[in-house]
Design a protein around this motif. Structure first.
Motif, short mmCIF file in Angstrom:
data_model
loop_
_atom_site.label_atom_id
_atom_site.label_comp_id
_atom_site.label_asym_id
_atom_site.label_seq_id
_atom_site.Cartn_x
_atom_site.Cartn_y
_atom_site.Cartn_z
N GLU A 251 0.82 -1.21 0.00
CA GLU A 251 0.00 0.00 0.00
C GLU A 251 0.86 1.26 0.00
N GLU A 252 1.93 1.24 0.77
CA GLU A 252 2.83 2.40 0.79
C GLU A 252 3.93 2.30 -0.26
N HIS A 253 4.00 1.16 -0.95
CA HIS A 253 4.99 0.95 -2.03
C HIS A 253 6.43 1.16 -1.53
N PHE A 254 6.71 0.61 -0.37
CA PHE A 254 8.05 0.77 0.18
C PHE A 254 9.09 0.03 -0.66
N TYR A 255 8.65 -0.94 -1.45
CA TYR A 255 9.58 -1.68 -2.30
C TYR A 255 10.21 -0.81 -3.37
N ARG A 256 9.65 0.39 -3.59
CA ARG A 256 10.24 1.30 -4.57
C ARG A 256 11.51 1.97 -4.06
N THR A 257 11.79 1.83 -2.78
CA THR A 257 12.97 2.46 -2.20
C THR A 257 14.23 1.97 -2.89
N GLU A 258 15.06 2.91 -3.34
CA GLU A 258 16.29 2.53 -4.04
C GLU A 258 17.28 1.90 -3.06
N LYS A 259 17.95 0.86 -3.51
CA LYS A 259 18.91 0.10 -2.68
C LYS A 259 18.25 -0.42 -1.40
N LEU A 260 17.03 -0.89 -1.52
CA LEU A 260 16.30 -1.38 -0.35
C LEU A 260 16.99 -2.62 0.22
N THR A 261 17.21 -2.63 1.51
CA THR A 261 17.81 -3.76 2.21
C THR A 261 16.86 -4.26 3.28
N LEU A 262 17.13 -5.46 3.76
CA LEU A 262 16.31 -6.02 4.83
C LEU A 262 16.41 -5.17 6.10
N LYS A 263 17.58 -4.62 6.34
CA LYS A 263 17.75 -3.77 7.53
C LYS A 263 16.87 -2.53 7.44
N MET A 264 16.78 -1.92 6.25
CA MET A 264 15.94 -0.74 6.08
C MET A 264 14.47 -1.09 6.32
N LEU A 265 14.05 -2.24 5.81
CA LEU A 265 12.66 -2.65 6.02
C LEU A 265 12.39 -2.95 7.48
N ALA A 266 13.34 -3.60 8.14
CA ALA A 266 13.18 -3.90 9.57
C ALA A 266 13.08 -2.62 10.39
N ASN A 267 13.90 -1.63 10.06
CA ASN A 267 13.82 -0.34 10.77
C ASN A 267 12.47 0.34 10.53
N ARG A 268 11.98 0.22 9.31
CA ARG A 268 10.68 0.83 9.00
C ARG A 268 9.55 0.17 9.79
N MET A 269 9.67 -1.15 10.01
CA MET A 269 8.65 -1.87 10.75
C MET A 269 8.90 -1.88 12.25
N SER A 270 10.07 -1.35 12.67
CA SER A 270 10.46 -1.34 14.09
C SER A 270 10.50 -2.76 14.65
N LEU A 271 11.07 -3.67 13.86
CA LEU A 271 11.21 -5.06 14.25
C LEU A 271 12.64 -5.51 14.02
N PRO A 272 13.12 -6.53 14.74
CA PRO A 272 14.45 -7.08 14.46
C PRO A 272 14.47 -7.78 13.10
#
Length: 350
Positions: A251-272
């Motif tokens: 819904e927020e299309h976070f996958y469009r983030t350039e150079k997206l990494t798992l760490k960036m996604l985890a920080n966005r979700m506030s999860l390890p």
């Protein structure tokens, strides 16, 4: 010396039987079996009769190439031979010329310079490159493996094998073999490999080349998963976390983030990170984070290629998170088996 050699051969035999029993149907398991056979040939060459030395020497010379292939099949997201033609050629060169030139004395420094160089010295450098490339493949891709326990077991397994193989190769090529040291190192590494195999069973050599299930495929059979747990008790992943992931990515299309990494996604979700890996793996049956992101990007690209026929392909590629058109074309063809241009043309009304 003979006692250590016998101990190491016994360890190799046990690991060989475990791999043969559980992983013989996988290509990566067959390659691992050959690695064990080549290691056994190295140990036997220390005590075998002279008339068998040439055969054992030819077999153990394949160790670096087999190790590189093992790493490629287990860790690389693109293990196809056609994508690694140069390395395949280097792997063949590392053991074929030495085998052909050994009867002519290529290993003798007093042999003709071209024979000694082409048949002995250059293949030595090829062996080192193959070992280092295998270790690099392991280090470069292990973070994207979404099965937490399997990641740790695999990195420990292949690094232990790689370190031992490097020790063996250096000792052979530079005459540093002290007998007891090398045989003992092989024995200890084999025990470690056996422990990891028995502990990891379904995770250590699991075939990574199976296609991941589509996010919409609700009938897909669940994959065997090894999930690292936090201090809290084991339980099914909360549906709220899966819903949060879906909202952020779809819904927020976070996958469009350039150079997206798992760490960036985890920080966005506030999860390890380990928790996000488990959510993606259990909910969508993906084993690799890049595959998960590319699938979502390409799905949007397909829709826009059809609904926006006048929009340049490069603009679409940049909009959905790719830095270059070439990387977009490569990812698109890997998933759709055709280029974006071919896909757009095929979807036009006839």
């Amino acid at each position: 010396m003979q006692l250590l050699t016998g101990f190491s051969l016994g360890c190799l035999a046990v690991v060989f039987l475990v791999v043969l029993r559980d992983f013989r149907h996988l290509l990566v398991g067959k390659v691992f079996l050959w690695v064990l056979i080549a290691a056994a040939a190295f140990l036997l060459s220390r005590v075998a009769e002279p008339e068998f030395q040439w055969l054992l020497g030819d077999v153990m010379t394949t160790l670096p190439a087999a190790f590189w292939l093992l790493c490629l099949l287990a860790f690389s997201p693109k293990p196809e031979a056609k994508a690694h033609r140069a390395w395949v050629a280097l792997a063949l060169y590392s053991f074929i010329p030495p085998a052909l030139s050994r009867p002519f004395g290529a290993a003798d420094p007093d042999a003709a310079w071209w024979l000694h160089g082409l048949g002995f010295k250059i293949p030595q450098f090829a062996e080192y490159l193959l070992i280092l490339c295998g270790l690099w493949i392991t280090a470069a891709h292990w973070r994207n493996d979404l099965v937490e326990g399997r990641r740790k077991l695999r990195i420990a397994l292949l690094v232990s094998v790689g370190a031992t193989l490097l020790c063996v190769t250096v000792s052979l090529n530079h005459g540093l073999d002290t007998g007891q040291l090398v045989a003992g190192t092989v024995g200890v590494a084999t025990l470690l490999v056996g422990f990891l195999l028995l502990k990891g069973q379904e995770g250590v050599l699991l075939d990574l080349q199976r296609s991941p299930a589509s996010p919409d495929d609700t009938k897909a059979e669940p994959l065997p998963v090894v999930v690292e747990t936090a201090p809290e008790p084991k339980e099914e992943l909360p549906l709220a976390m899966a819903a949060q992931l879906k909202q952020i990515m779809e819904e927020e299309h976070f996958y469009r983030t350039e150079k997206l990494t798992l760490k960036m996604l985890a920080n966005r979700m506030s999860l390890p990170e380990y928790r996000v890996r488990a959510i993606i793996n259990v909910t969508f049956n993906y084993r690799n984070f890049n595959d998960y992101v590319n699938q979502m990007r390409i799905e949007e690209a397909c829709e826009r290629l059809v609904t926006e026929p006048e929009t340049p392909i490069q603009n679409i590629a940049l909009d959905i998170g790719y830095r270059t058109l070439s990387s977009f074309n490569r990812a698109f063809k890997d998933i759709k088996q055709q280029t974006p241009t071919e896909y757009r043309q095929s979807q036009q009304p006839k």
